[in-house]
Scaffold this active site. Structure first.
Site, PDB file in Angstrom:
ATOM      1  N   SER A 162       0.818  -1.218   0.000  1.00  0.00           N
ATOM      2  CA  SER A 162       0.000   0.000   0.000  1.00  0.00           C
ATOM      3  C   SER A 162       0.850   1.266   0.000  1.00  0.00           C
ATOM      4  O   SER A 162       1.936   1.308   0.597  1.00  0.00           O
ATOM      5  CB  SER A 162      -0.854  -0.013   1.264  1.00  0.00           C
ATOM      6  OG  SER A 162      -1.379   1.274   1.529  1.00  0.00           O
ATOM      7  N   GLU A 164       0.230   3.595   1.816  1.00  0.00           N
ATOM      8  CA  GLU A 164       0.347   3.976   3.227  1.00  0.00           C
ATOM      9  C   GLU A 164       1.733   3.653   3.772  1.00  0.00           C
ATOM     10  O   GLU A 164       2.174   4.232   4.762  1.00  0.00           O
ATOM     11  CB  GLU A 164      -0.713   3.249   4.062  1.00  0.00           C
ATOM     12  CG  GLU A 164      -2.108   3.815   3.922  1.00  0.00           C
ATOM     13  CD  GLU A 164      -2.241   5.230   4.497  1.00  0.00           C
ATOM     14  OE1 GLU A 164      -2.012   5.402   5.695  1.00  0.00           O
ATOM     15  OE2 GLU A 164      -2.559   6.149   3.727  1.00  0.00           O
ATOM     16  N   TYR A 185      -1.627  -0.133  10.736  1.00  0.00           N
ATOM     17  CA  TYR A 185      -1.897  -0.786   9.438  1.00  0.00           C
ATOM     18  C   TYR A 185      -0.670  -0.670   8.533  1.00  0.00           C
ATOM     19  O   TYR A 185      -0.209  -1.653   7.950  1.00  0.00           O
ATOM     20  CB  TYR A 185      -3.114  -0.124   8.780  1.00  0.00           C
ATOM     21  CG  TYR A 185      -3.277  -0.457   7.313  1.00  0.00           C
ATOM     22  CD1 TYR A 185      -3.861  -1.661   6.919  1.00  0.00           C
ATOM     23  CD2 TYR A 185      -2.843   0.423   6.311  1.00  0.00           C
ATOM     24  CE1 TYR A 185      -4.014  -1.977   5.567  1.00  0.00           C
ATOM     25  CE2 TYR A 185      -2.994   0.118   4.971  1.00  0.00           C
ATOM     26  CZ  TYR A 185      -3.577  -1.083   4.597  1.00  0.00           C
ATOM     27  OH  TYR A 185      -3.722  -1.391   3.272  1.00  0.00           O
TER      28      TYR A 185
HETATM   29  P1  NDP Z   1     -11.397  -4.548   1.650  1.00  0.00           P
HETATM   30  O1  NDP Z   1     -11.368  -4.063   3.041  1.00  0.00           O
HETATM   31  O2  NDP Z   1     -12.544  -4.168   0.758  1.00  0.00           O
HETATM   32  O3  NDP Z   1     -11.324  -6.146   1.635  1.00  0.00           O
HETATM   33  C1  NDP Z   1     -10.503  -6.845   2.537  1.00  0.00           C
HETATM   34  C2  NDP Z   1     -10.731  -8.323   2.347  1.00  0.00           C
HETATM   35  O4  NDP Z   1      -9.970  -9.030   3.340  1.00  0.00           O
HETATM   36  C3  NDP Z   1     -12.194  -8.748   2.567  1.00  0.00           C
HETATM   37  O5  NDP Z   1     -12.481  -9.829   1.705  1.00  0.00           O
HETATM   38  C4  NDP Z   1     -12.182  -9.214   4.009  1.00  0.00           C
HETATM   39  O6  NDP Z   1     -13.210 -10.135   4.337  1.00  0.00           O
HETATM   40  C5  NDP Z   1     -10.827  -9.924   4.024  1.00  0.00           C
HETATM   41  N1  NDP Z   1     -10.349 -10.178   5.371  1.00  0.00           N
HETATM   42  C6  NDP Z   1     -10.267  -9.315   6.409  1.00  0.00           C
HETATM   43  N2  NDP Z   1      -9.768  -9.938   7.493  1.00  0.00           N
HETATM   44  C7  NDP Z   1      -9.559 -11.220   7.130  1.00  0.00           C
HETATM   45  C8  NDP Z   1      -9.088 -12.363   7.809  1.00  0.00           C
HETATM   46  N3  NDP Z   1      -8.736 -12.335   9.095  1.00  0.00           N
HETATM   47  N4  NDP Z   1      -8.993 -13.543   7.115  1.00  0.00           N
HETATM   48  C9  NDP Z   1      -9.370 -13.604   5.827  1.00  0.00           C
HETATM   49  N5  NDP Z   1      -9.841 -12.560   5.130  1.00  0.00           N
HETATM   50  C10 NDP Z   1      -9.935 -11.378   5.783  1.00  0.00           C
HETATM   51  O7  NDP Z   1     -10.024  -4.119   0.977  1.00  0.00           O
HETATM   52  P2  NDP Z   1      -9.694  -3.794  -0.552  1.00  0.00           P
HETATM   53  O8  NDP Z   1     -10.355  -4.780  -1.411  1.00  0.00           O
HETATM   54  O9  NDP Z   1      -9.885  -2.346  -0.786  1.00  0.00           O
HETATM   55  O10 NDP Z   1      -8.111  -4.037  -0.571  1.00  0.00           O
HETATM   56  C11 NDP Z   1      -7.546  -5.307  -0.876  1.00  0.00           C
HETATM   57  C12 NDP Z   1      -6.134  -5.363  -0.318  1.00  0.00           C
HETATM   58  O11 NDP Z   1      -5.355  -4.326  -0.896  1.00  0.00           O
HETATM   59  C13 NDP Z   1      -6.020  -5.181   1.187  1.00  0.00           C
HETATM   60  O12 NDP Z   1      -4.936  -5.949   1.626  1.00  0.00           O
HETATM   61  C14 NDP Z   1      -5.711  -3.697   1.344  1.00  0.00           C
HETATM   62  O13 NDP Z   1      -5.027  -3.480   2.554  1.00  0.00           O
HETATM   63  C15 NDP Z   1      -4.840  -3.477   0.142  1.00  0.00           C
HETATM   64  N6  NDP Z   1      -4.835  -2.145  -0.423  1.00  0.00           N
HETATM   65  C16 NDP Z   1      -6.007  -1.521  -0.778  1.00  0.00           C
HETATM   66  C17 NDP Z   1      -5.982  -0.299  -1.382  1.00  0.00           C
HETATM   67  C18 NDP Z   1      -7.230   0.420  -1.776  1.00  0.00           C
HETATM   68  O14 NDP Z   1      -7.161   1.628  -2.037  1.00  0.00           O
HETATM   69  N7  NDP Z   1      -8.380  -0.262  -1.867  1.00  0.00           N
HETATM   70  C19 NDP Z   1      -4.706   0.380  -1.681  1.00  0.00           C
HETATM   71  C20 NDP Z   1      -3.540  -0.376  -1.281  1.00  0.00           C
HETATM   72  C21 NDP Z   1      -3.614  -1.597  -0.689  1.00  0.00           C
HETATM   73  P3  NDP Z   1     -14.693  -9.606   4.779  1.00  0.00           P
HETATM   74  O15 NDP Z   1     -15.384  -9.252   3.500  1.00  0.00           O
HETATM   75  O16 NDP Z   1     -15.249 -10.784   5.462  1.00  0.00           O
HETATM   76  O17 NDP Z   1     -14.467  -8.412   5.655  1.00  0.00           O
HETATM   77  P1  GDR Z   2      -6.809   5.648   3.520  1.00  0.00           P
HETATM   78  O1  GDR Z   2      -8.333   5.814   3.070  1.00  0.00           O
HETATM   79  O2  GDR Z   2      -6.609   5.919   4.955  1.00  0.00           O
HETATM   80  O3  GDR Z   2      -6.008   6.488   2.556  1.00  0.00           O
HETATM   81  O4  GDR Z   2      -6.551   4.090   3.291  1.00  0.00           O
HETATM   82  P2  GDR Z   2      -9.570   6.533   3.764  1.00  0.00           P
HETATM   83  O5  GDR Z   2     -10.578   6.696   2.697  1.00  0.00           O
HETATM   84  O6  GDR Z   2      -9.987   5.843   5.013  1.00  0.00           O
HETATM   85  O7  GDR Z   2      -8.974   7.974   4.190  1.00  0.00           O
HETATM   86  C1  GDR Z   2      -8.467   8.882   3.211  1.00  0.00           C
HETATM   87  C2  GDR Z   2      -8.240  10.227   3.864  1.00  0.00           C
HETATM   88  O8  GDR Z   2      -9.492  10.810   4.198  1.00  0.00           O
HETATM   89  C3  GDR Z   2      -9.411  11.371   5.499  1.00  0.00           C
HETATM   90  N1  GDR Z   2     -10.740  11.459   6.106  1.00  0.00           N
HETATM   91  C4  GDR Z   2     -11.531  10.414   6.411  1.00  0.00           C
HETATM   92  N2  GDR Z   2     -11.364   9.087   6.234  1.00  0.00           N
HETATM   93  C5  GDR Z   2     -12.365   8.267   6.632  1.00  0.00           C
HETATM   94  N3  GDR Z   2     -12.242   6.934   6.428  1.00  0.00           N
HETATM   95  N4  GDR Z   2     -13.511   8.732   7.220  1.00  0.00           N
HETATM   96  C6  GDR Z   2     -13.712  10.071   7.425  1.00  0.00           C
HETATM   97  O9  GDR Z   2     -14.738  10.460   7.957  1.00  0.00           O
HETATM   98  C7  GDR Z   2     -12.680  10.945   6.986  1.00  0.00           C
HETATM   99  N5  GDR Z   2     -12.548  12.311   7.011  1.00  0.00           N
HETATM  100  C8  GDR Z   2     -11.371  12.592   6.464  1.00  0.00           C
HETATM  101  C9  GDR Z   2      -8.460  10.455   6.244  1.00  0.00           C
HETATM  102  O10 GDR Z   2      -7.953  11.083   7.405  1.00  0.00           O
HETATM  103  C10 GDR Z   2      -7.436  10.172   5.165  1.00  0.00           C
HETATM  104  O11 GDR Z   2      -6.462  11.159   5.165  1.00  0.00           O
HETATM  105  C11 GDR Z   2      -7.047   3.431   2.145  1.00  0.00           C
HETATM  106  C12 GDR Z   2      -7.315   1.968   2.528  1.00  0.00           C
HETATM  107  O12 GDR Z   2      -7.963   1.331   1.451  1.00  0.00           O
HETATM  108  C13 GDR Z   2      -6.026   1.249   2.833  1.00  0.00           C
HETATM  109  O13 GDR Z   2      -6.292  -0.142   3.027  1.00  0.00           O
HETATM  110  C14 GDR Z   2      -5.081   1.416   1.638  1.00  0.00           C
HETATM  111  O14 GDR Z   2      -3.868   0.774   1.913  1.00  0.00           O
HETATM  112  C15 GDR Z   2      -4.857   2.899   1.368  1.00  0.00           C
HETATM  113  O15 GDR Z   2      -6.124   3.494   1.089  1.00  0.00           O
HETATM  114  C16 GDR Z   2      -3.964   3.115   0.171  1.00  0.00           C
END
Ligand code: NDP
Ligand code: GDR
Length: 375
Positions: A162, A164, A185
């Site tokens: 990520s 992050e 995280y």
């Molecule tokens: P989501 O939160 O939408 O999905 C996470 C998935 O992981 C879900 O299927 C969830 O299951 C599963 N999960 C959570 N805990 C466990 C566990 N203990 N055992 C097995 N499965 C589990 O994330 P995204 O699809 O957005 O992201 C996919 C991956 O990419 C993650 O690793 C995230 O950290 C990473 N990532 C995401 C980014 C983004 O912007 N979306 C950017 C960079 C990295 P359930 O549905 O049951 O909760």
């Molecule tokens: P992020 O996504 O932390 O970048 O992680 P998120 O959408 O949670 O936050 C983005 C930014 O928005 C600000 N923010 C808020 N965020 C949330 N969730 N709720 C609020 O009410 C709010 N108000 C302001 C946050 O402070 C932050 O700066 C996501 C996840 O998908 C991670 O798993 C992944 O790795 C990174 O993107 C890349």
């Protein structure tokens, strides 16, 4: 055995059942992929992408008291049909023995490790669990993979890293930018990254780390800021809610479309050599700008509805993320297809339709269930 995407077995017993055989619906020469986190945003897009390319897809689903397979509805097929392409298996990234069993049963050519407690703010409240799932979970899977390939079997792996992980490192961030994680995280993702690099070097594993910047879609979880905004503004427009409570509006993120990003995951595994790649749009926007664009699509002035709630601020924030994905572009031609404004529009249009459905139900006297998480 494949199961319904809503978790129901086709006999109506409302249970997901283990796949009794790896090759149950397998056609000769067909490639197999195993996805952890298949029920998440990315897992669902990736499963669709791979099925479309002819893969047999296996996914790990964790047991929940409610159905958690809604995002897979579009690719569910009755398991009694011939040639079912999607099979689900109960498992958990915190359960190493189960992961090993699924690996043996499914014998994948490619593994995509997407499972994670992926909410940054929540990771401050559940730091140990986040480390167990994100960092040690990856290690568990790597240990299983290490033993699996030790007998000469071939397998390629994708690890979901990520942006992050770059945290406080100044933009633009690329593969050479030092990590400076700012949350439990992010620290856990850095640990997972280095476990993956170590296993690649120690055991010759074809493993690529994706360093993916934020990617969104109409399937994004509703507690992430983009979807939280599009859900709330569209509901406000239709008179279903009054206010939207947010934290830091000045944070800047590099937001792309999830559908584009899962293609990059797959492309990494098609390269002759494993490597690490930043995947990003190269454009950065603040939460405030996201609000501007989303509100203009809704014809609203968001300033009249958005309130600040301190609980949405993070103890340590990541201020600016903006990725440089030129390595991925040069190596395998990846570029994002969906622009920032088209992404926001896509999400607003989807959520307007959802809000219209809710309004229709509400007017007909039904109670609309929206969950009680801290939105
Ligand atoms: P989501 O939160 O939408 O999905 C996470 C998935 O992981 C879900 O299927 C969830 O299951 C599963 N999960 C959570 N805990 C466990 C566990 N203990 N055992 C097995 N499965 C589990 O994330 P995204 O699809 O957005 O992201 C996919 C991956 O990419 C993650 O690793 C995230 O950290 C990473 N990532 C995401 C980014 C983004 O912007 N979306 C950017 C960079 C990295 P359930 O549905 O049951 O909760
Ligand atoms: P992020 O996504 O932390 O970048 O992680 P998120 O959408 O949670 O936050 C983005 C930014 O928005 C600000 N923010 C808020 N965020 C949330 N969730 N709720 C609020 O009410 C709010 N108000 C302001 C946050 O402070 C932050 O700066 C996501 C996840 O998908 C991670 O798993 C992944 O790795 C990174 O993107 C890349």
């Amino acid at each position: 055995m494949a199961v319904a995407a809503d978790g129901r077995a086709s006999d109506g017993s409302d249970k997901i059942r283990m796949n009794p055989s790896a090759t149950h619906t397998q056609e000769a020469g067909q490639r197999r992929a195993l996805i952890t986190g298949i029920t998440g945003q990315d897992g669902s897009f990736l499963a669709e992408f791979l099925i479309h390319r002819g893969y047999q897809v296996h996914g790990i689903v964790r047991r929940a008291s409610t159905f958690n397979t809604e995002r897979l509805d579009g690719i569910y097929a009755d398991p009694h049909n011939q040639g079912v392409k999607l099979s689900l298996h109960y498992g958990d990234i915190t359960d190493g023995a189960g992961l090993r069993r699924i690996l043996e049963q499914t014998a994948p050519d490619e593994i995509y490790n997407l499972a994670a407690q992926s909410h940054v703010r929540v990771s401050f409240d559940q730091a140990e669990y986040t480390a167990d799932a994100v960092a040690t979970g990856t290690l568990r899977l790597l240990e299983a993979v290490r033993d699996y390939i030790s007998s000469g079997r071939k397998l390629r792996m994708y690890q979901a890293g990520s942006s992050e992980m770059f945290g406080a490192a100044p933009p633009p961030q690329n593969e050479n930018t030092p990590f400076y994680p700012r949350s439990p995280y992010a620290v856990s993702k850095v640990a997972a990254h280095w476990y993956a690099v170590n296993y690649r070097e120690a055991y010759g594993l074809h493993l690529s780390n994706g360093l993916l910047f934020n990617h969104e879609s109409p399937r994004r979880g509703e507690t992430f800021v983009t979807r939280k905004i599009t859900r709330a503004l569209t509901r406000i427009k239709l008179g279903l809610q009054e206010n939207l409570y947010l934290g830091n509006l000045e944070a800047r993120r590099d937001w792309g479309f999830a559908g584009d990003y899962v293609e990059a995951m797959w492309l990494m595994l098609q390269q002759p050599e494993p490597d690490d790649y930043v995947i990003a749009t190269g454009e950065s926007h603040s939460v405030r700008e996201f609000l501007d664009v989303a509100a203009s699509h809704c014809g609203l002035d968001w300033r009249k509805h958005v309130k600040t709630d301190p609980r949405y601020f993070r103890p340590t924030e990541v201020d600016v993320l903006c990725g440089d994905a030129s390595k991925a572009r040069k190596r395998f031609g990846w570029t994002p297809k969906v622009s920032f404004s088209d992404l926001v529009k896509m999400m607003v249009e989807n959520d307007l339709e959802l809000a219209e459905q809710e309004r229709t139900l509400t007017r007909a006297g039904h109670v609309v269930q929206r969950g009680a998480s801290q939105r």
